[in-house]
Design a protein around this motif. Structure first.
Motif, PDB file in Angstrom:
ATOM      1  N   ALA A 140     -38.974  80.537  88.074  1.00  0.00           N
ATOM      2  CA  ALA A 140     -37.834  80.090  88.727  1.00  0.00           C
ATOM      3  C   ALA A 140     -38.011  78.782  89.439  1.00  0.00           C
ATOM      4  CB  ALA A 140     -37.569  80.953  90.272  1.00  0.00           C
ATOM      5  N   ALA A 141     -39.470  78.130  89.764  1.00  0.00           N
ATOM      6  CA  ALA A 141     -39.635  76.886  90.395  1.00  0.00           C
ATOM      7  C   ALA A 141     -39.549  75.950  89.326  1.00  0.00           C
ATOM      8  CB  ALA A 141     -41.048  76.948  91.039  1.00  0.00           C
ATOM      9  N   ARG A 142     -39.252  76.157  88.146  1.00  0.00           N
ATOM     10  CA  ARG A 142     -39.213  74.928  86.892  1.00  0.00           C
ATOM     11  C   ARG A 142     -37.917  75.517  86.152  1.00  0.00           C
ATOM     12  NH1 ARG A 142     -42.669  72.935  89.442  1.00  0.00           N
ATOM     13  NH2 ARG A 142     -45.018  72.403  88.979  1.00  0.00           N
ATOM     14  N   PRO A 143     -37.388  74.406  85.184  1.00  0.00           N
ATOM     15  CA  PRO A 143     -36.655  74.394  84.656  1.00  0.00           C
ATOM     16  C   PRO A 143     -36.856  75.751  83.436  1.00  0.00           C
ATOM     17  CG  PRO A 143     -36.921  72.013  84.741  1.00  0.00           C
ATOM     18  CD  PRO A 143     -37.897  72.991  85.487  1.00  0.00           C
ATOM     19  N   LEU A 144     -35.886  76.425  83.272  1.00  0.00           N
ATOM     20  CA  LEU A 144     -36.294  77.666  82.615  1.00  0.00           C
ATOM     21  C   LEU A 144     -34.814  78.148  81.585  1.00  0.00           C
ATOM     22  CD1 LEU A 144     -37.656  80.411  81.995  1.00  0.00           C
ATOM     23  CD2 LEU A 144     -36.232  81.252  83.918  1.00  0.00           C
ATOM     24  N   TRP A 145     -35.486  78.246  80.328  1.00  0.00           N
ATOM     25  CA  TRP A 145     -34.294  78.546  79.453  1.00  0.00           C
ATOM     26  C   TRP A 145     -34.747  79.819  78.687  1.00  0.00           C
ATOM     27  CZ3 TRP A 145     -33.635  77.851  73.814  1.00  0.00           C
ATOM     28  CH2 TRP A 145     -32.234  78.133  73.372  1.00  0.00           C
ATOM     29  N   LEU A 146     -34.119  80.935  78.636  1.00  0.00           N
ATOM     30  CA  LEU A 146     -34.239  82.073  78.091  1.00  0.00           C
ATOM     31  C   LEU A 146     -33.324  82.216  76.659  1.00  0.00           C
ATOM     32  CD1 LEU A 146     -33.956  84.214  81.111  1.00  0.00           C
ATOM     33  CD2 LEU A 146     -36.238  83.363  80.262  1.00  0.00           C
ATOM     34  N   PHE A 147     -33.865  82.805  75.844  1.00  0.00           N
ATOM     35  CA  PHE A 147     -33.294  83.066  74.369  1.00  0.00           C
ATOM     36  C   PHE A 147     -33.534  84.504  74.038  1.00  0.00           C
ATOM     37  CE2 PHE A 147     -36.005  82.589  70.888  1.00  0.00           C
ATOM     38  CZ  PHE A 147     -37.082  82.027  71.556  1.00  0.00           C
ATOM     39  N   SER A 148     -32.569  85.012  73.304  1.00  0.00           N
ATOM     40  CA  SER A 148     -32.664  86.474  72.466  1.00  0.00           C
ATOM     41  C   SER A 148     -32.622  86.247  71.369  1.00  0.00           C
ATOM     42  CB  SER A 148     -31.643  87.268  73.228  1.00  0.00           C
ATOM     43  OG  SER A 148     -31.896  87.690  74.756  1.00  0.00           O
ATOM     44  N   SER A 149     -33.336  86.959  70.480  1.00  0.00           N
ATOM     45  CA  SER A 149     -33.036  86.936  69.016  1.00  0.00           C
ATOM     46  C   SER A 149     -32.774  88.374  68.631  1.00  0.00           C
ATOM     47  CB  SER A 149     -34.458  86.737  68.504  1.00  0.00           C
ATOM     48  OG  SER A 149     -34.351  87.197  67.070  1.00  0.00           O
ATOM     49  N   GLY A 150     -31.356  88.428  68.048  1.00  0.00           N
ATOM     50  CA  GLY A 150     -31.005  89.652  67.532  1.00  0.00           C
ATOM     51  C   GLY A 150     -29.369  89.377  67.361  1.00  0.00           C
ATOM     52  N   PRO A 151     -28.837  89.980  66.196  1.00  0.00           N
ATOM     53  CA  PRO A 151     -27.440  89.472  65.721  1.00  0.00           C
ATOM     54  C   PRO A 151     -26.206  90.104  66.739  1.00  0.00           C
ATOM     55  CG  PRO A 151     -28.334  91.134  64.470  1.00  0.00           C
ATOM     56  CD  PRO A 151     -29.430  90.799  65.239  1.00  0.00           C
ATOM     57  N   LEU A 152     -26.750  90.973  67.244  1.00  0.00           N
ATOM     58  CA  LEU A 152     -25.513  91.646  68.041  1.00  0.00           C
ATOM     59  C   LEU A 152     -26.006  92.022  69.471  1.00  0.00           C
ATOM     60  CD1 LEU A 152     -24.333  94.344  65.478  1.00  0.00           C
ATOM     61  CD2 LEU A 152     -23.149  92.198  66.013  1.00  0.00           C
ATOM     62  N   GLY A 153     -25.149  91.828  70.414  1.00  0.00           N
ATOM     63  CA  GLY A 153     -24.986  92.451  71.767  1.00  0.00           C
ATOM     64  C   GLY A 153     -24.155  93.906  71.668  1.00  0.00           C
ATOM     65  N   THR A 154     -24.025  94.401  72.936  1.00  0.00           N
ATOM     66  CA  THR A 154     -23.582  95.780  73.117  1.00  0.00           C
ATOM     67  C   THR A 154     -22.082  95.526  72.927  1.00  0.00           C
ATOM     68  OG1 THR A 154     -23.382  95.290  75.485  1.00  0.00           O
ATOM     69  CG2 THR A 154     -25.274  96.666  74.556  1.00  0.00           C
ATOM     70  N   GLU A 155     -21.340  94.157  72.902  1.00  0.00           N
ATOM     71  CA  GLU A 155     -19.920  94.149  72.843  1.00  0.00           C
ATOM     72  C   GLU A 155     -19.482  94.539  71.338  1.00  0.00           C
ATOM     73  OE1 GLU A 155     -21.840  90.058  72.426  1.00  0.00           O
ATOM     74  OE2 GLU A 155     -21.878  91.774  73.399  1.00  0.00           O
ATOM     75  N   ALA A 156     -18.359  94.502  71.345  1.00  0.00           N
ATOM     76  CA  ALA A 156     -17.630  95.062  69.572  1.00  0.00           C
ATOM     77  C   ALA A 156     -17.910  93.531  68.763  1.00  0.00           C
ATOM     78  CB  ALA A 156     -16.247  95.276  69.646  1.00  0.00           C
ATOM     79  N   LYS A 157     -17.984  93.694  67.526  1.00  0.00           N
ATOM     80  CA  LYS A 157     -17.945  92.573  66.522  1.00  0.00           C
ATOM     81  C   LYS A 157     -16.761  91.863  66.697  1.00  0.00           C
ATOM     82  CE  LYS A 157     -20.694  94.121  62.492  1.00  0.00           C
ATOM     83  NZ  LYS A 157     -20.538  94.554  60.918  1.00  0.00           N
ATOM     84  N   ASP A 158     -16.748  90.596  66.616  1.00  0.00           N
ATOM     85  CA  ASP A 158     -15.664  89.717  66.520  1.00  0.00           C
ATOM     86  C   ASP A 158     -15.305  89.561  64.930  1.00  0.00           C
ATOM     87  OD1 ASP A 158     -17.382  87.867  65.180  1.00  0.00           O
ATOM     88  OD2 ASP A 158     -17.407  86.511  67.143  1.00  0.00           O
ATOM     89  N   ALA A 159     -14.164  88.727  64.641  1.00  0.00           N
ATOM     90  CA  ALA A 159     -13.315  88.681  63.578  1.00  0.00           C
ATOM     91  C   ALA A 159     -14.467  88.068  62.546  1.00  0.00           C
ATOM     92  CB  ALA A 159     -12.322  87.693  63.687  1.00  0.00           C
ATOM     93  N   GLN A 160     -15.443  87.123  63.014  1.00  0.00           N
ATOM     94  CA  GLN A 160     -16.413  86.679  62.152  1.00  0.00           C
ATOM     95  C   GLN A 160     -17.700  87.439  61.950  1.00  0.00           C
ATOM     96  OE1 GLN A 160     -15.354  84.526  64.545  1.00  0.00           O
ATOM     97  NE2 GLN A 160     -13.743  83.947  62.956  1.00  0.00           N
ATOM     98  N   GLY A 161     -17.715  88.523  62.531  1.00  0.00           N
ATOM     99  CA  GLY A 161     -18.650  89.655  62.061  1.00  0.00           C
ATOM    100  C   GLY A 161     -20.117  89.160  62.886  1.00  0.00           C
TER     101      GLY A 161
END
Ligand SMILES: Cc1cc2nc3c(=O)[nH]c(=O)nc-3n(C[C@H](O)[C@H](O)[C@H](O)COP(=O)(O)O)c2cc1C
Length: 237
Positions: A216-237
């Motif tokens: 928290a004391a420094r600039p932080l960027w988080l990223f996740s790898s995985g095609p889908l979240g828990t939300e429904a697929k959108d039109a582009q899949g």
């Protein structure tokens, strides 16, 4: 004048003060006693003051200072002092000697005051400027790019991020989260994990929880790898 010149300037101002005080003491003794050694009249006293003034010039000069209004003014006062000294030498008058003594003191006070005002401030202590990923600036430390990956895809993303950061001039330390040690040497963090069954991999969540304050004391960027979240697929899949 650079900062290393400031102590030398103070030293010269101190010597100049001693010379001025010695002149004043001699003058006071001459007024009260009528003579001080070989100094028995205004002419002899003026000789001493003129010699002192020649000594004071290099002592009171502000070395490294660009010629300007102040140096012109000092030159003018110096010329007046020289004129008063010569007038005293020629006329042997107490009045011109008194003016010379006053001018000597004024010259020293102005010179010391100017040195005090013109002295540059001490340099600010060097500090580490945190890097912000992608801002185009230059980091003074390195950026940690760390990942938790089970089959290598997240590592591939980390590789690309590290390559882009290096191309922007950053020093990058890229490694699996399991091998990250002390965080104090990093200026910014890029932390990523593969998502499995809706969650980061345990080494990633544990790392972030364990090092929450440092991150928290420094600039932080988080990223996740995985095609889908828990939300429904959108039109582009
Ligand atoms: C069993 C299993 C569960 C997964 N669960 C998720 C998930 O919940 N959300 C998601 O976005 N991706 C999920 N994925 C996809 C992976 O997160 C994705 O392929 C990831 O890029 C794999 O990274 P890795 O090779 O670094 O382990 C899952 C994959 C597998 C095989």
């Amino acid at each position: 004048m650079n900062n290393r010149g400031v102590p030398a300037q103070r030293w010269r101002d101190g010597v100049a003060l001693v010379v001025v005080l010695a002149d004043l003491a001699t003058y006071a003794a001459l007024l009260h006693l009528g003579s001080v050694g070989f100094i028995k009249d205004p002419r002899a006293m003026a000789s001493i003051v003129l010699i002192s003034t020649v000594l004071l010039c290099p002592m009171s000069a502000a070395y490294g200072q660009k010629p300007g209004l102040w140096t012109s003014f000092v030159g003018l006062v110096g010329a007046v002092l020289l004129g008063l000294g010569i007038a005293t030498l020629v006329g042997d008058g107490w009045g011109t000697l008194a003016a010379l003594m006053i001018g000597l003191v004024v010259m020293w006070v102005l010179s010391a005051a100017h040195h005090a005002v013109a002295a540059p401030p001490a340099p600010a202590r060097e500090r580490t400027v945190p890097a912000t990923a992608g801002d185009g600036g230059h980091a003074t430390g390195s950026v940690l790019v760390a990942y938790a990956s089970r089959h290598g895809f997240t590592q591939g993303i980390a590789d690309r991020l590290a390559t882009a950061l290096r191309a922007s001039g950053r020093t990058v330390d890229e490694r699996p989260l399991a091998s990250v040690g002390d965080l104090s040497g990093y200026d910014a963090f890029v932390i990523g994990s593969a998502a499995y069954v809706g969650q980061w991999l345990p080494p990633a969540t544990e790392f972030v929880r364990r090092n929450r304050d440092a991150l928290a004391a420094r600039p932080l960027w988080l990223f996740s790898s995985g095609p889908l979240g828990t939300e429904a697929k959108d039109a582009q899949g």
